[in-house]
Design a protein around this motif. Structure first.
Motif, mmCIF file in Angstrom:
data_model
loop_
_atom_site.group_PDB
_atom_site.id
_atom_site.type_symbol
_atom_site.label_atom_id
_atom_site.label_comp_id
_atom_site.label_asym_id
_atom_site.label_seq_id
_atom_site.Cartn_x
_atom_site.Cartn_y
_atom_site.Cartn_z
ATOM 1 N N ALA A 47 0.817 -1.218 0.000
ATOM 2 C CA ALA A 47 0.000 0.000 0.000
ATOM 3 C C ALA A 47 0.853 1.271 0.000
ATOM 4 C CB ALA A 47 -0.938 -0.005 1.216
ATOM 5 N N LEU A 48 1.976 1.248 0.712
ATOM 6 C CA LEU A 48 2.770 2.483 0.823
ATOM 7 C C LEU A 48 3.299 2.931 -0.538
ATOM 8 C CD1 LEU A 48 4.121 4.719 2.462
ATOM 9 C CD2 LEU A 48 5.992 3.125 2.967
ATOM 10 N N TYR A 49 3.916 2.023 -1.294
ATOM 11 C CA TYR A 49 4.400 2.402 -2.629
ATOM 12 C C TYR A 49 3.228 2.774 -3.547
ATOM 13 C CZ TYR A 49 9.319 0.855 -2.202
ATOM 14 O OH TYR A 49 10.646 0.720 -1.863
ATOM 15 N N ASP A 50 2.189 1.945 -3.529
ATOM 16 C CA ASP A 50 1.136 2.092 -4.528
ATOM 17 C C ASP A 50 0.276 3.322 -4.265
ATOM 18 O OD1 ASP A 50 -0.393 1.341 -6.780
ATOM 19 O OD2 ASP A 50 -1.862 0.336 -5.517
ATOM 20 N N TYR A 63 -1.625 -10.696 1.851
ATOM 21 C CA TYR A 63 -0.418 -9.874 1.683
ATOM 22 C C TYR A 63 0.712 -10.381 2.574
ATOM 23 C CZ TYR A 63 -3.833 -6.916 -0.595
ATOM 24 O OH TYR A 63 -4.819 -6.465 -1.429
ATOM 25 N N PRO A 64 1.251 -11.580 2.250
ATOM 26 C CA PRO A 64 2.290 -12.132 3.120
ATOM 27 C C PRO A 64 3.606 -11.352 3.082
ATOM 28 C CG PRO A 64 1.936 -13.557 1.212
ATOM 29 C CD PRO A 64 0.893 -12.494 1.149
ATOM 30 N N GLU A 65 3.892 -10.614 1.983
ATOM 31 C CA GLU A 65 5.214 -9.963 1.925
ATOM 32 C C GLU A 65 5.201 -8.445 1.864
ATOM 33 O OE1 GLU A 65 6.996 -10.465 -2.200
ATOM 34 O OE2 GLU A 65 6.545 -12.571 -1.753
ATOM 35 N N VAL A 66 4.038 -7.837 1.750
ATOM 36 C CA VAL A 66 4.012 -6.368 1.678
ATOM 37 C C VAL A 66 3.020 -5.804 2.701
ATOM 38 C CG1 VAL A 66 4.654 -6.317 -0.766
ATOM 39 C CG2 VAL A 66 2.228 -6.319 -0.116
ATOM 40 N N ASP A 67 3.141 -4.484 2.956
ATOM 41 C CA ASP A 67 2.224 -3.828 3.885
ATOM 42 C C ASP A 67 0.827 -3.720 3.276
ATOM 43 O OD1 ASP A 67 3.490 -1.933 2.020
ATOM 44 O OD2 ASP A 67 2.222 -0.439 3.026
ATOM 45 N N GLU A 68 -0.161 -3.960 4.111
ATOM 46 C CA GLU A 68 -1.551 -3.720 3.713
ATOM 47 C C GLU A 68 -1.982 -2.325 4.178
ATOM 48 O OE1 GLU A 68 -4.301 -6.413 5.556
ATOM 49 O OE2 GLU A 68 -5.989 -5.770 4.336
ATOM 50 N N ILE A 69 -1.379 -1.869 5.284
ATOM 51 C CA ILE A 69 -1.744 -0.590 5.902
ATOM 52 C C ILE A 69 -0.462 0.121 6.330
ATOM 53 C CG2 ILE A 69 -2.879 0.481 7.904
ATOM 54 C CD1 ILE A 69 -4.554 -2.198 8.048
ATOM 55 N N THR A 70 -0.383 1.419 6.058
ATOM 56 C CA THR A 70 0.729 2.203 6.608
ATOM 57 C C THR A 70 0.192 3.553 7.060
ATOM 58 O OG1 THR A 70 2.406 1.160 5.201
ATOM 59 C CG2 THR A 70 2.942 3.320 6.090
ATOM 60 N N ASP A 71 0.593 3.970 8.254
ATOM 61 C CA ASP A 71 0.304 5.350 8.655
ATOM 62 C C ASP A 71 1.615 6.011 9.055
ATOM 63 O OD1 ASP A 71 -0.139 3.755 11.352
ATOM 64 O OD2 ASP A 71 0.336 5.834 11.845
ATOM 65 N N PHE A 72 1.669 7.332 8.883
ATOM 66 C CA PHE A 72 2.952 8.004 9.106
ATOM 67 C C PHE A 72 2.741 9.457 9.519
ATOM 68 C CE2 PHE A 72 1.788 8.191 4.637
ATOM 69 C CZ PHE A 72 1.894 9.544 4.346
ATOM 70 N N THR A 131 -0.043 14.266 9.137
ATOM 71 C CA THR A 131 -0.246 12.823 9.204
ATOM 72 C C THR A 131 -0.835 12.284 7.900
ATOM 73 O OG1 THR A 131 -2.467 13.021 10.108
ATOM 74 C CG2 THR A 131 -0.668 12.916 11.684
ATOM 75 N N GLY A 132 -0.428 11.068 7.576
ATOM 76 C CA GLY A 132 -0.923 10.415 6.367
ATOM 77 C C GLY A 132 -1.224 8.954 6.631
ATOM 78 N N GLU A 133 -2.099 8.410 5.798
ATOM 79 C CA GLU A 133 -2.523 7.027 5.984
ATOM 80 C C GLU A 133 -2.819 6.429 4.612
ATOM 81 O OE1 GLU A 133 -6.098 4.666 8.356
ATOM 82 O OE2 GLU A 133 -6.019 6.845 8.444
ATOM 83 N N THR A 134 -2.532 5.129 4.474
ATOM 84 C CA THR A 134 -2.868 4.446 3.230
ATOM 85 C C THR A 134 -3.232 3.002 3.526
ATOM 86 O OG1 THR A 134 -2.137 3.936 0.981
ATOM 87 C CG2 THR A 134 -0.483 3.773 2.702
ATOM 88 N N SER A 135 -3.989 2.384 2.633
ATOM 89 C CA SER A 135 -4.455 1.028 2.916
ATOM 90 C C SER A 135 -4.930 0.338 1.650
ATOM 91 C CB SER A 135 -5.609 1.107 3.928
ATOM 92 O OG SER A 135 -6.170 -0.174 4.126
ATOM 93 N N PHE A 136 -4.750 -0.995 1.626
ATOM 94 C CA PHE A 136 -5.367 -1.841 0.598
ATOM 95 C C PHE A 136 -6.687 -2.416 1.112
ATOM 96 C CE2 PHE A 136 -1.281 -3.380 -1.825
ATOM 97 C CZ PHE A 136 -1.328 -2.249 -2.616
ATOM 98 N N GLY A 137 -7.071 -2.052 2.350
ATOM 99 C CA GLY A 137 -8.254 -2.675 2.936
ATOM 100 C C GLY A 137 -9.338 -1.693 3.319
#
Ligand code: NAD
Length: 330
Positions: free
Chosen positions: A178-181, A213-222, A233-239
């Motif tokens: 999710a972070l890259y995408d 998502y065994p090898e990549v982040d599904e959720i990232t907040d920063f 603040t920022g947030e991203t997610s595949f879910g």
């Protein structure tokens, strides 16, 4: 005279947005394709009138150097392949447009920038929102302090998705997660909404659906920290579906919601000014803007530094998360 574009990678973004957008542009047009999927070639040739001489694969793409029909190669591949094929395009003497996120790390981004400089071609990153009128208005508010100085930004971009096995967005080496995408949207938004560069970051990456998502982040907040003490603040997610940019200032506020949809970016300001959605085709506007910059010998509207600065932050967020949300100085 229109500039000729070759799309490199004929996946969903090329098919759904870029090729149709290139039918609406005044300063560039679709003239070539580079693909590793031979079965796609006949339909693309027929639909877009592309001659055999303008069809390439990944092994012979460097031969584009001898093709005067093509002025620009547009790299629309999985992120982990952006650097390799951007550099092949630059070495062939063609201008390079590279999709977001620019590449996997700062070194790869710098290698692209060095290759275009060495070959005297230009480089633009596919951040279509820099060409979108309401987003440009937000940038102008920050530069002119229309509502006073920016004091806080909160922004998120994510979708409620599911990627099938084999999809590169699940693959760490190809730049999935999710972070890259999607995370580069809130990162870039904080940078354009403040018109400032952060000095430190912290973040946390996690995965709820480990079986998907065994090898990549599904959720990232920063959080991004600035030299004046501001924290954004920022947030991203595949879910989780979310898409907004909220900006607080000394004298008010404004927001965009949605802030990155193809169908329109719209918002409101604290004095009641509506920012209505622009009905234009975002990718057509983007490609025309960058093509005109090339024709007129101007610098690109979205230069490589935009991509590189975001990737530096992406990598710092990953480092912070690995170290228990440590503060990483940029
Ligand atoms: P996609 O999966 O639909 O297409 C990727 C294409 O790359 C496919 O045609 C695939 O065959 C090809 N490919 C070549 N080598 C590959 C390999 N080794 N592994 C996997 N695929 C390979 O992806 P997409 O959604 O079209 O995304 C492509 C790029 O465009 C990404 O960088 C993405 O971030 C970017 N994108 C940008 C926007 C935007 O709004 N700016 C929107 C969507 C995608």
């Amino acid at each position: 005279e229109k500039l000729g574009v070759a799309l490199v990678g004929l996946g969903s973004y090329s098919t759904g947005r870029l090729a149709p957008g290139l039918q609406m542009t005044d300063h560039c047009e679709l003239r070539g394709i580079v693909t590793g999927s031979p079965e796609k070639i006949p339909e693309w040739q027929e639909q877009y009138n592309i001659p055999d001489s303008n069809v390439y694969n990944y092994e012979n793409m460097h031969e584009i150097a001898n093709n005067d029909d093509i002025d620009i190669v547009y790299i629309v591949l999985p992120t982990g392949l952006h650097a390799k094929y951007s550099i092949i395009g630059a070495e062939a003497g063609k201008h390079v447009w590279c999709e977001k996120p620019m590449a996997m790390n700062v070194e790869e981004c710098q290698n692209i920038i060095d290759a275009v400089n060495r070959n005297n071609v230009s480089l633009a990153i596919g951040y279509r929102l820099h060409h979108e009128p309401n987003t440009q208005q937000i940038m102008q508010f920050a530069r002119e302090q229309t509502y006073g100085a920016v004091t806080e930004v909160r922004t998120a971009a994510g979708y409620d998705g599911y990627h099938e096995d084999g999809n590169w967005r699940k693959n760490a080496e190809l730049g999935g997660g999710a972070l890259y995408d999607m995370g580069v949207y809130p990162i870039n938004a904080i940078r354009y909404a403040t018109q400032m560069e952060p000095i430190a970051v912290n973040g946390r990456q996690s995965t709820v659906r480990k079986e998907v998502y065994p090898e990549v982040d599904e959720i990232t907040d920063f959080q991004l920290e600035f030299s004046n003490g501001m924290v954004c603040t920022g947030e991203t997610s595949f879910g989780k579906s979310m898409n907004y940019l909220n900006v607080n200032t000394d004298n008010g506020w404004y927001y965009l919601k949605p802030m990155s949809n193809y169908s329109g970016v719209q918002g409101m300001t604290s004095d009641g000014t509506a920012l209505p959605a622009d009905p234009g085709h975002q990718q057509a506007r983007q490609m025309d803007g960058e093509a005109l910059a090339i024709k007129e010998g101007r610098p690109p509207i979205v230069p490589g530094s935009q991509g590189l600065n975001d990737i530096r932050i992406v990598n710092a967020i990953m480092e912070s998360s690995r170290n228990g949300r440590s503060r990483v100085v940029l």
